[in-house]
Motif scaffolding. Sequence first.
Motif, PDB file in Angstrom:
ATOM      1  N   ALA A 142     -57.945 -10.859  45.420  1.00 19.70           N
ATOM      2  CA  ALA A 142     -58.482  -9.611  44.870  1.00 19.70           C
ATOM      3  C   ALA A 142     -59.419  -9.889  43.698  1.00 19.70           C
ATOM      4  O   ALA A 142     -60.445  -9.213  43.535  1.00 19.70           O
ATOM      5  N   ALA A 143     -59.072 -10.878  42.883  1.00 21.58           N
ATOM      6  CA  ALA A 143     -59.927 -11.237  41.744  1.00 21.58           C
ATOM      7  C   ALA A 143     -61.304 -11.684  42.225  1.00 21.58           C
ATOM      8  O   ALA A 143     -62.332 -11.277  41.664  1.00 21.58           O
ATOM      9  N   VAL A 196     -62.584  -0.360  36.785  1.00 18.18           N
ATOM     10  CA  VAL A 196     -62.743  -1.657  37.455  1.00 18.18           C
ATOM     11  C   VAL A 196     -62.047  -2.739  36.621  1.00 18.18           C
ATOM     12  O   VAL A 196     -62.309  -2.863  35.423  1.00 18.18           O
ATOM     13  N   PRO A 197     -61.157  -3.537  37.210  1.00 13.40           N
ATOM     14  CA  PRO A 197     -60.436  -4.572  36.463  1.00 13.40           C
ATOM     15  C   PRO A 197     -61.315  -5.767  36.118  1.00 13.40           C
ATOM     16  O   PRO A 197     -62.413  -5.928  36.648  1.00 13.40           O
ATOM     17  N   GLU A 198     -60.810  -6.619  35.221  1.00  8.01           N
ATOM     18  CA  GLU A 198     -61.515  -7.840  34.799  1.00  8.01           C
ATOM     19  C   GLU A 198     -61.064  -8.991  35.688  1.00  8.01           C
ATOM     20  O   GLU A 198     -59.904  -9.415  35.622  1.00  8.01           O
ATOM     21  N   PRO A 199     -61.950  -9.532  36.530  1.00  8.42           N
ATOM     22  CA  PRO A 199     -61.540 -10.486  37.563  1.00  8.42           C
ATOM     23  C   PRO A 199     -61.093 -11.863  37.065  1.00  8.42           C
ATOM     24  O   PRO A 199     -60.216 -12.483  37.678  1.00  8.42           O
ATOM     25  N   LEU A 200     -61.681 -12.369  35.975  1.00 10.55           N
ATOM     26  CA  LEU A 200     -61.333 -13.708  35.516  1.00 10.55           C
ATOM     27  C   LEU A 200     -59.865 -13.773  35.101  1.00 10.55           C
ATOM     28  O   LEU A 200     -59.134 -14.696  35.491  1.00 10.55           O
ATOM     29  N   THR A 201     -59.426 -12.805  34.326  1.00 10.23           N
ATOM     30  CA  THR A 201     -58.021 -12.762  33.910  1.00 10.23           C
ATOM     31  C   THR A 201     -57.112 -12.621  35.115  1.00 10.23           C
ATOM     32  O   THR A 201     -56.062 -13.269  35.207  1.00 10.23           O
ATOM     33  N   GLN A 261     -54.528  -5.698  29.569  1.00 10.03           N
ATOM     34  CA  GLN A 261     -55.801  -6.136  29.013  1.00 10.03           C
ATOM     35  C   GLN A 261     -56.906  -6.143  30.061  1.00 10.03           C
ATOM     36  O   GLN A 261     -58.047  -5.764  29.784  1.00 10.03           O
ATOM     37  N   ALA A 262     -56.566  -6.588  31.283  1.00 11.36           N
ATOM     38  CA  ALA A 262     -57.564  -6.697  32.346  1.00 11.36           C
ATOM     39  C   ALA A 262     -57.733  -5.394  33.124  1.00 11.36           C
ATOM     40  O   ALA A 262     -58.617  -5.281  33.972  1.00 11.36           O
ATOM     41  N   ASN A 263     -56.869  -4.414  32.858  1.00  9.78           N
ATOM     42  CA  ASN A 263     -56.924  -3.131  33.569  1.00  9.78           C
ATOM     43  C   ASN A 263     -56.761  -3.325  35.077  1.00  9.78           C
ATOM     44  O   ASN A 263     -57.429  -2.666  35.886  1.00  9.78           O
ATOM     45  N   SER A 264     -55.858  -4.230  35.456  1.00  8.04           N
ATOM     46  CA  SER A 264     -55.639  -4.564  36.863  1.00  8.04           C
ATOM     47  C   SER A 264     -54.334  -3.976  37.371  1.00  8.04           C
ATOM     48  O   SER A 264     -53.254  -4.295  36.872  1.00  8.04           O
ATOM     49  N   VAL A 265     -54.416  -3.130  38.399  1.00  2.77           N
ATOM     50  CA  VAL A 265     -53.211  -2.524  38.950  1.00  2.77           C
ATOM     51  C   VAL A 265     -52.368  -3.537  39.708  1.00  2.77           C
ATOM     52  O   VAL A 265     -51.141  -3.462  39.723  1.00  2.77           O
ATOM     53  N   SER A 266     -53.025  -4.542  40.317  1.00  2.00           N
ATOM     54  CA  SER A 266     -52.252  -5.539  41.052  1.00  2.00           C
ATOM     55  C   SER A 266     -51.467  -6.440  40.109  1.00  2.00           C
ATOM     56  O   SER A 266     -50.334  -6.834  40.414  1.00  2.00           O
ATOM     57  N   LEU A 267     -52.035  -6.753  38.947  1.00  3.02           N
ATOM     58  CA  LEU A 267     -51.297  -7.543  37.960  1.00  3.02           C
ATOM     59  C   LEU A 267     -50.141  -6.738  37.373  1.00  3.02           C
ATOM     60  O   LEU A 267     -49.039  -7.261  37.192  1.00  3.02           O
TER      61      LEU A 267
END
Length: 221
Positions: A168-169, A114-119, A49-55
């Motif tokens: 990172a967030a 670019v990921p979503e930082p809050l999530t 959902q957040a498009n975060s590779v680290s998550l």
Amino acid sequence: MACTSCHSSCSTDTANAAQTIDPRWRKALWIALAVNATMFFVELITGLQANSVSLLADAVDFAGDAANYAISLAVLSMALVWRSRAAWIKGVTMFAYGVFVLARAGWMLHAGSVPEPLTMGVVGFIALLANAGVAVLLYAFRTGDANMRSVWLCSRNDALSNVAVMLAAFGVFGTGSAWPDLAVAGVMAALAISAGVSVVRQARGELGGLQTHGHAHGVGL
């Protein structure tokens, strides 16, 4: 503990089996398995959902750790040779995970999203609490054989990775760039590769000692 430092392969296996069959160790593994399996699904969904590779990388790590704990439980009462072989497999898995994270980070860099930082921050904090609890639970068993050491290293690296995801967030939020997320993915990969090499080396040392000792006593492994 290498078998060559003991009087016989039988006494080594008995001593190590007694150590790992400790009810507290078994209970700790079950708790760690449940926590990691749950967090895998949480981070997989939120990472997508957040498009975060680290998550997403951390989600894969949770899945790998859950499998590692399951393997540890499966070989808990077996001889040291089987626990060392299981540790070797886990070490290779940790190494492969690090390579996967690097590949995924390269792909995301190419995609330019670019990921979503809050999530990222919220889920990273929840994961930190989960992994810190598991790490504290397993701390007392960190100096055992390669199998026990691999479990401790997994938990320690997970807690460090969660702190990195939170940083990172903040970085993504402040810069509007994916670079902090990608940088953390690189750090996570380095931790996984380093721990994997460490566990494989210790497991190979234990297996080598057992093989030498077995040949000396005319016993095949």
